[in-house]
Write a protein that holds these residues in place. Structure first.
Motif, mmCIF file in Angstrom:
data_model
loop_
_atom_site.group_PDB
_atom_site.id
_atom_site.type_symbol
_atom_site.label_atom_id
_atom_site.label_comp_id
_atom_site.label_asym_id
_atom_site.label_seq_id
_atom_site.Cartn_x
_atom_site.Cartn_y
_atom_site.Cartn_z
ATOM 1 N N LYS A 28 -2.943 5.563 -5.306
ATOM 2 C CA LYS A 28 -2.292 6.666 -6.304
ATOM 3 C C LYS A 28 -2.498 8.174 -5.727
ATOM 4 O O LYS A 28 -0.949 8.868 -5.929
ATOM 5 C CB LYS A 28 -3.154 6.790 -7.744
ATOM 6 N N LYS A 29 -2.558 8.157 -4.597
ATOM 7 C CA LYS A 29 -2.901 9.590 -3.781
ATOM 8 C C LYS A 29 -1.742 9.720 -2.371
ATOM 9 O O LYS A 29 -1.998 10.666 -1.825
ATOM 10 C CB LYS A 29 -3.988 10.059 -3.820
ATOM 11 N N GLY A 30 -1.408 8.272 -2.330
ATOM 12 C CA GLY A 30 -1.002 7.481 -1.152
ATOM 13 C C GLY A 30 -1.640 7.697 -0.500
ATOM 14 O O GLY A 30 -2.848 7.357 -0.400
ATOM 15 N N TYR A 31 -0.871 6.833 1.038
ATOM 16 C CA TYR A 31 -1.985 6.903 2.262
ATOM 17 C C TYR A 31 -2.543 7.678 2.910
ATOM 18 O O TYR A 31 -1.226 8.510 3.906
ATOM 19 C CB TYR A 31 -1.200 6.009 3.538
ATOM 20 N N ASP A 32 -3.154 8.482 3.529
ATOM 21 C CA ASP A 32 -3.873 9.362 4.431
ATOM 22 C C ASP A 32 -3.789 9.679 5.434
ATOM 23 O O ASP A 32 -3.751 8.098 6.315
ATOM 24 C CB ASP A 32 -4.875 10.270 3.789
ATOM 25 N N ASP A 33 -3.731 9.863 7.343
ATOM 26 C CA ASP A 33 -3.859 9.081 8.079
ATOM 27 C C ASP A 33 -5.339 8.276 8.366
ATOM 28 O O ASP A 33 -5.146 7.164 9.787
ATOM 29 C CB ASP A 33 -4.202 10.380 8.964
ATOM 30 N N HIS A 34 -6.460 8.489 7.530
ATOM 31 C CA HIS A 34 -7.749 7.411 7.688
ATOM 32 C C HIS A 34 -7.029 5.934 7.283
ATOM 33 O O HIS A 34 -7.526 4.934 8.296
ATOM 34 C CB HIS A 34 -8.334 7.737 7.123
#
Length: 67
Positions: A38-44
Motif C-alpha cells: 500500500k505504501k510503495g517500496y522503500d529502499d529497504h
C-alpha cells in the motif's frame, strides 16, 4: 516497482515467501503471489526483494522499475 513471477519456471521452493512474507505469499499450490504494498517500496524493501530475486534458484522472480 513491479515484481513478476514466471509460474512456468518456478519450482515452488518457498524461498521467496518464507524469506519475505510481507511481499510474497503462497497461492495454495506452492507458487508465490506478489502481495500489494500500500505504501510503495522503500529502499529497504527494494533491497530485500532484490536479494530474494537473486537467491531464487530458478530465476523466476523479475523486478521492473515503473514510472
Amino acid at each position: 516497482m513491479r515484481i513478476l513471477i514466471d509460474i512456468d519456471t518456478c519450482t515452488a521452493c518457498r524461498l521467496c515467501y518464507d524469506t519475505l512474507p510481507k511481499v510474497f505469499a503462497d497461492r495454495g499450490d506452492g507458487i508465490p503471489l506478489v502481495l500489494p504494498i500500500k505504501k510503495g517500496y522503500d529502499d529497504h524493501l527494494k533491497w530485500a526483494v532484490r536479494e530474494v530475486m537473486e537467491s531464487c534458484p530458478s530465476g523466476s522472480i523479475q523486478m521492473e522499475e515503473v514510472g
